[in-house]
Design an enzyme around this catalytic site. Structure first.
Site, mmCIF file in Angstrom:
data_model
loop_
_atom_site.group_PDB
_atom_site.id
_atom_site.type_symbol
_atom_site.label_atom_id
_atom_site.label_comp_id
_atom_site.label_asym_id
_atom_site.label_seq_id
_atom_site.Cartn_x
_atom_site.Cartn_y
_atom_site.Cartn_z
ATOM 1 N N HIS A 172 0.810 -1.234 0.000
ATOM 2 C CA HIS A 172 0.000 0.000 0.000
ATOM 3 C C HIS A 172 0.836 1.274 0.000
ATOM 4 C CE1 HIS A 172 1.109 -0.044 4.251
ATOM 5 N NE2 HIS A 172 0.790 1.234 4.281
HETATM 6 C C1 UD1 Z 1 -1.257 6.172 5.732
HETATM 7 C C2 UD1 Z 1 0.148 6.567 6.163
HETATM 8 C C3 UD1 Z 1 1.081 5.384 5.971
HETATM 9 C C4 UD1 Z 1 0.558 4.160 6.674
HETATM 10 C C5 UD1 Z 1 -0.863 3.869 6.261
HETATM 11 C C6 UD1 Z 1 -1.392 2.749 7.121
HETATM 12 C C7 UD1 Z 1 0.753 8.947 5.860
HETATM 13 C C8 UD1 Z 1 1.519 9.900 5.033
HETATM 14 N N1 UD1 Z 1 0.671 7.692 5.382
HETATM 15 O O1 UD1 Z 1 -1.209 5.894 4.342
HETATM 16 O O2 UD1 Z 1 2.355 5.699 6.513
HETATM 17 O O3 UD1 Z 1 1.379 3.055 6.359
HETATM 18 O O4 UD1 Z 1 -1.677 5.030 6.462
HETATM 19 O O5 UD1 Z 1 -2.427 2.054 6.502
HETATM 20 O O6 UD1 Z 1 0.275 9.304 6.917
HETATM 21 N N2 UD1 Z 1 -8.670 5.857 2.042
HETATM 22 C C9 UD1 Z 1 -9.896 5.248 2.157
HETATM 23 N N3 UD1 Z 1 -10.400 5.040 3.411
HETATM 24 C C10 UD1 Z 1 -9.752 5.416 4.527
HETATM 25 C C11 UD1 Z 1 -8.504 6.041 4.404
HETATM 26 C C12 UD1 Z 1 -7.976 6.255 3.148
HETATM 27 O O7 UD1 Z 1 -10.531 4.904 1.183
HETATM 28 O O8 UD1 Z 1 -10.269 5.192 5.627
HETATM 29 C C13 UD1 Z 1 -8.094 6.066 0.690
HETATM 30 C C14 UD1 Z 1 -8.362 7.444 0.127
HETATM 31 O O9 UD1 Z 1 -8.508 7.314 -1.244
HETATM 32 C C15 UD1 Z 1 -7.060 8.178 0.403
HETATM 33 C C16 UD1 Z 1 -6.021 7.070 0.296
HETATM 34 O O10 UD1 Z 1 -6.675 5.903 0.778
HETATM 35 O O11 UD1 Z 1 -6.826 9.209 -0.496
HETATM 36 C C17 UD1 Z 1 -4.777 7.348 1.101
HETATM 37 O O12 UD1 Z 1 -5.079 7.617 2.470
HETATM 38 P P1 UD1 Z 1 -4.028 8.417 3.397
HETATM 39 O O13 UD1 Z 1 -4.518 8.458 4.783
HETATM 40 O O14 UD1 Z 1 -3.646 9.686 2.751
HETATM 41 O O15 UD1 Z 1 -2.727 7.534 3.350
HETATM 42 P P2 UD1 Z 1 -2.524 5.954 3.453
HETATM 43 O O16 UD1 Z 1 -2.100 5.466 2.115
HETATM 44 O O17 UD1 Z 1 -3.680 5.323 4.127
HETATM 45 N N1 UDP Z 2 -3.494 -5.283 9.228
HETATM 46 C C1 UDP Z 2 -4.782 -5.778 9.432
HETATM 47 N N2 UDP Z 2 -5.520 -6.172 8.338
HETATM 48 C C2 UDP Z 2 -5.024 -6.104 7.080
HETATM 49 C C3 UDP Z 2 -3.712 -5.598 6.872
HETATM 50 C C4 UDP Z 2 -2.981 -5.190 7.967
HETATM 51 O O1 UDP Z 2 -5.252 -5.868 10.566
HETATM 52 O O2 UDP Z 2 -5.737 -6.476 6.147
HETATM 53 C C5 UDP Z 2 -2.715 -4.825 10.385
HETATM 54 C C6 UDP Z 2 -1.424 -5.566 10.597
HETATM 55 O O3 UDP Z 2 -1.636 -6.665 11.455
HETATM 56 C C7 UDP Z 2 -0.514 -4.526 11.215
HETATM 57 C C8 UDP Z 2 -1.052 -3.213 10.701
HETATM 58 O O4 UDP Z 2 -2.333 -3.492 10.157
HETATM 59 O O5 UDP Z 2 -0.625 -4.524 12.633
HETATM 60 C C9 UDP Z 2 -0.141 -2.644 9.644
HETATM 61 O O6 UDP Z 2 -0.740 -1.529 9.077
HETATM 62 P P1 UDP Z 2 -0.379 -0.962 7.663
HETATM 63 O O7 UDP Z 2 0.293 -2.002 6.856
HETATM 64 O O8 UDP Z 2 -1.609 -0.339 7.133
HETATM 65 O O9 UDP Z 2 0.610 0.250 8.008
HETATM 66 P P2 UDP Z 2 2.185 0.344 8.308
HETATM 67 O O10 UDP Z 2 2.536 -0.608 9.388
HETATM 68 O O11 UDP Z 2 2.891 0.073 7.027
HETATM 69 O O12 UDP Z 2 2.350 1.761 8.688
#
Ligand code: UD1
Ligand code: UDP
Length: 358
Positions: A205
């Site tokens: 992601h």
């Molecule tokens: C964010 C964090 C990343 C983390 C990830 C965990 C930042 C810069 N990035 O990335 O470090 O690993 O969360 O999962 O803070 N969206 C949805 N539903 C939601 C949230 C997001 O559909 O509840 C979609 C939207 O299209 C949005 C995109 O995901 O534009 C990105 O969401 P955003 O919160 O900007 O960053 P993540 O990729 O989730």
């Molecule tokens: N996770 C989850 N369901 C999923 C994918 C990830 O519960 O389908 C959990 C996973 O166990 C871990 C956390 O989400 O604890 C990791 O989050 P993510 O990969 O979104 O973010 P990152 O750690 O890269 O910031």
């Protein structure tokens, strides 16, 4: 309240859950400020329910936007909540925009102190938004909770004072320890979506992997090529960011890879524990596969979790086909008998001890 947690995304909810529950056990008054960076049920409320967390006192419903707008709006809203709450300490965890915003808002309000959980991680890749966020948070915080000696040494290297630091282990060990046997009892994820006896788990992601068509296509192609050689199927619980890119960038997903919804924590733990191998670009997933002794290959060019590489649990393979195929062959041959480098599962208690809450 005495303590406020500022959180906003899936990994923060999971990794702060042991600290929140430890506050409940010690009867420390606290409040939860949810920025709303994640808002989809499967990235957010499902974890509050499953991990037994109280509903946030504040939900700022910031949602998705550009980095500056998202972070800036969070700072404004968090400041106004903190002016009302007046906690002694604000705790943030990790490296998201919610962490940066919570840190900025709190550090500018005297006498509120900031504690950064999972301090000192570095990928040394300043193109990653997370690297910028974690550096800024570390340098503004008053309490630093590096999970390992490596992370502590990095903070010392950057000139931060040793007195501010407590090595606690990573709270993810607390969360995995508390939930793995419950997960195996309660989850029937393995009977869902036709998971084969021998399967691989994929999560991808990160912006740098999925926002670029060529790179995302190469990642998917490489994973499929690697598993074909070992007769494995792949389960890919897909983050909404990646799901959007698959359609907007028109990425072809081969039949080896089954896309499924983001999983809840218990189902995801079972998938991680039972998989033959994990492919990921997630931070938390590199740690969890290491803790659960499932071999991991990381689909990136660097990692801020070098401890997983050092113990032999993980390998950096990038997204090129030959390198992913080699990495998978090597990791599938490894005996998973490494020692977990992230502590003994008492990180939450150690954090509250360091903050001198009885
Ligand atoms: C964010 C964090 C990343 C983390 C990830 C965990 C930042 C810069 N990035 O990335 O470090 O690993 O969360 O999962 O803070 N969206 C949805 N539903 C939601 C949230 C997001 O559909 O509840 C979609 C939207 O299209 C949005 C995109 O995901 O534009 C990105 O969401 P955003 O919160 O900007 O960053 P993540 O990729 O989730
Ligand atoms: N996770 C989850 N369901 C999923 C994918 C990830 O519960 O389908 C959990 C996973 O166990 C871990 C956390 O989400 O604890 C990791 O989050 P993510 O990969 O979104 O973010 P990152 O750690 O890269 O910031």
């Amino acid at each position: 309240s005495t303590l406020s947690f500022v959180l906003g995304t899936r990994p923060e909810i999971i990794k702060l859950s042991p600290v929140i529950r430890a506050c409940q056990r010690r009867e420390i008054p606290f409040s939860i400020v949810h920025t709303g960076q994640h808002y989809s049920e499967k990235l957010d409320s499902v974890f509050f329910e499953q991990l037994g967390l109280p509903a946030p006192e504040y939900n700022l419903t910031i949602g998705s936007s550009s980095h500056g707008e998202q972070t800036g709006r969070m700072v404004v809203e968090i400041e106004s909540v903190l002016e009302k709450e007046r906690p002694d300490v604000v705790l943030v965890q990790g490296d998201t925009n919610s962490v940066l915003a919570g840190t900025i808002a709190a550090t500018k309000l005297d006498p509120i102190l900031v504690g950064h959980v999972e301090a000192g991680l570095r990928s040394f890749d300043r193109d990653m938004p997370e690297e910028v966020n974690r550096r800024l948070a570390d340098h503004a915080a008053d309490y630093l909770f590096p999970p390992t000696e490596t992370a502590r040494d990095q903070l010392l290297e950057e000139g931060l004072p040793a007195e501010w630091m407590t090595i606690t282990g990573n709270t993810i060990v607390d969360a995995v320890t508390e939930n793995t046997s419950i997960a195996h009892e309660r989850s029937d994820v393995l009977s869902e979506f036709g998971v084969r006896e021998r399967f691989a788990l994929l999560t991808a992601h990160r912006a740098e992997n999925v926002d670029d068509r060529e790179r995302f296509a190469s990642l998917i192609d490489s994973v499929a090529a690697a598993v074909r050689k070992h007769d494995l199927s792949v389960v890919y619980p897909i983050h909404p960011r990646a799901e959007k890119r698959i359609s907007t960038l028109d990425i072809d997903v081969p039949e080896e890879i089954t896309l499924v919804e983001p999983q809840d924590f218990l189902d995801f733990l079972v998938l991680e524990d039972e998989a033959e191998i994990v492919f990921t670009d997630s931070g938390g997933v590199q740690e969890e596969s290491c803790i659960l002794r499932t071999p991991c290959v990381t689909l990136r060019d660097n990692t801020e979790r070098p401890e997983t590489i050092a113990v032999g649990a993980n390998r950096i393979v990038g997204v090129e086909r030959a390198s992913v195929v080699n990495g998978v062959r090597e990791m599938l041959a490894v005996e998973p008998d490494w020692k977990n480098p992230f502590g003994d599962g008492t990180a939450a208690e150690q954090i509250l001890d360091a903050l001198e809450y009885e």
